[in-house]
Enzyme design. Structure first.
Site, PDB file in Angstrom:
ATOM      1  N   ASN A 165       0.838  -1.189   0.000  1.00 29.88           N
ATOM      2  CA  ASN A 165       0.000   0.000   0.000  1.00 29.88           C
ATOM      3  C   ASN A 165       0.878   1.245   0.000  1.00 29.88           C
ATOM      4  O   ASN A 165       1.970   1.264   0.571  1.00 29.88           O
ATOM      5  CB  ASN A 165      -1.013   0.000   1.152  1.00 29.88           C
ATOM      6  CG  ASN A 165      -0.414  -0.107   2.525  1.00 29.88           C
ATOM      7  OD1 ASN A 165       0.551  -0.830   2.747  1.00 29.88           O
ATOM      8  ND2 ASN A 165      -1.002   0.586   3.479  1.00 29.88           N
ATOM      9  N   ILE A 166       0.392   2.261  -0.698  1.00 34.04           N
ATOM     10  CA  ILE A 166       1.111   3.526  -0.833  1.00 34.04           C
ATOM     11  C   ILE A 166       0.108   4.630  -0.532  1.00 34.04           C
ATOM     12  O   ILE A 166      -0.792   4.893  -1.338  1.00 34.04           O
ATOM     13  CB  ILE A 166       1.695   3.688  -2.250  1.00 34.04           C
ATOM     14  CG1 ILE A 166       2.617   2.507  -2.581  1.00 34.04           C
ATOM     15  CG2 ILE A 166       2.426   5.024  -2.387  1.00 34.04           C
ATOM     16  CD1 ILE A 166       2.981   2.386  -4.038  1.00 34.04           C
ATOM     17  N   GLU A 167       0.250   5.237   0.633  1.00 37.03           N
ATOM     18  CA  GLU A 167      -0.676   6.282   1.045  1.00 37.03           C
ATOM     19  C   GLU A 167      -0.160   7.655   0.643  1.00 37.03           C
ATOM     20  O   GLU A 167       1.049   7.873   0.560  1.00 37.03           O
ATOM     21  CB  GLU A 167      -0.840   6.278   2.567  1.00 37.03           C
ATOM     22  CG  GLU A 167      -1.432   5.021   3.115  1.00 37.03           C
ATOM     23  CD  GLU A 167      -1.485   5.012   4.635  1.00 37.03           C
ATOM     24  OE1 GLU A 167      -2.098   4.075   5.153  1.00 37.03           O
ATOM     25  OE2 GLU A 167      -0.919   5.919   5.291  1.00 37.03           O
ATOM     26  N   CYS A 184      -3.882   0.600  -2.696  1.00 43.22           N
ATOM     27  CA  CYS A 184      -3.842  -0.588  -1.850  1.00 43.22           C
ATOM     28  C   CYS A 184      -2.765  -1.529  -2.373  1.00 43.22           C
ATOM     29  O   CYS A 184      -2.340  -1.440  -3.531  1.00 43.22           O
ATOM     30  CB  CYS A 184      -5.189  -1.302  -1.858  1.00 43.22           C
ATOM     31  SG  CYS A 184      -6.533  -0.354  -1.115  1.00 43.22           S
ATOM     32  N   CYS A 227      -9.999  -5.068   0.532  1.00 40.61           N
ATOM     33  CA  CYS A 227     -11.130  -4.147   0.667  1.00 40.61           C
ATOM     34  C   CYS A 227     -12.088  -4.355  -0.510  1.00 40.61           C
ATOM     35  O   CYS A 227     -11.791  -5.090  -1.456  1.00 40.61           O
ATOM     36  CB  CYS A 227     -10.623  -2.702   0.722  1.00 40.61           C
ATOM     37  SG  CYS A 227     -10.011  -2.064  -0.864  1.00 40.61           S
ATOM     38  N   CYS A 264     -10.638  -3.436  -3.982  1.00 38.17           N
ATOM     39  CA  CYS A 264      -9.638  -4.413  -4.428  1.00 38.17           C
ATOM     40  C   CYS A 264     -10.278  -5.748  -4.784  1.00 38.17           C
ATOM     41  O   CYS A 264      -9.808  -6.442  -5.686  1.00 38.17           O
ATOM     42  CB  CYS A 264      -8.554  -4.601  -3.373  1.00 38.17           C
ATOM     43  SG  CYS A 264      -7.418  -3.196  -3.338  1.00 38.17           S
ATOM     44  N   GLU A 268      -2.997  -4.679  -3.143  1.00 35.75           N
ATOM     45  CA  GLU A 268      -3.490  -5.487  -4.257  1.00 35.75           C
ATOM     46  C   GLU A 268      -3.474  -4.692  -5.556  1.00 35.75           C
ATOM     47  O   GLU A 268      -3.137  -5.223  -6.622  1.00 35.75           O
ATOM     48  CB  GLU A 268      -4.927  -5.977  -3.973  1.00 35.75           C
ATOM     49  CG  GLU A 268      -5.059  -6.845  -2.747  1.00 35.75           C
ATOM     50  CD  GLU A 268      -5.297  -6.059  -1.455  1.00 35.75           C
ATOM     51  OE1 GLU A 268      -5.773  -6.661  -0.493  1.00 35.75           O
ATOM     52  OE2 GLU A 268      -5.001  -4.829  -1.410  1.00 35.75           O
TER      53      GLU A 268
END
Length: 140
Positions: A43-45, A54, A88, A91, A56
């Protein structure tokens, strides 16, 4: 090492690379395609929630960019703070786009590995199917 164990280890290694400064909830995913290739993502926020990626989603992006098979055979998902991390809703739909209802999804614990294995059909029993688009576009 079994395929599921290998996918778990790959997802776990991806999780360590997560950029999660806001949620502090690192997630990793690994995808095995039908041609035997493995693609991982984390994940990359970004500060503008929910515009990050996310795990995935980033694994799917790697799969597409690699240029091989776009058919997912298995998926493993692991998060640092959950016993069994499930994709989620968004995803689930993204994974469904590249898999079948029988595609196995391994929900993993960071310390013990695979906790539960379900199918995409279990996770998303009524996914939005691409054939619905072709039916909608035929003038009906």
């Amino acid at each position: 090492m079994a395929v599921t164990d290998s996918l778990f280890e790959t997802a776990k290694a991806a999780m360590v690379k997560a950029h999660a400064p806001y949620s502090r909830f690192p997630v990793g995913a690994a995808i095995l395609t039908e041609d035997g290739q493995v693609h991982s993502g984390c994940n990359i926020e970004i500060v503008s929630f929910p515009e990050g990626w996310c795990a995935e989603t980033s694994a799917i992006a790697h799969m597409v960019m690699a240029g091989g098979s776009r058919r997912i055979a298995e998926v493993a998902v692991v998060a640092e703070k959950l016993v069994a991390c499930s994709p989620c809703g968004g995803c689930r739909q993204r994974l469904a786009e590249f898999s079948t209802p029988s595609t196995r999804v391994h929900l993993c614990d960071v310390d013990t590995g695979v906790v539960e294995t379900v199918t995409m059909g279990d996770l998303l029993p009524h996914s939005f199917a691409t054939d619905a688009l072709s039916e909608a576009g035929d003038g009906r």
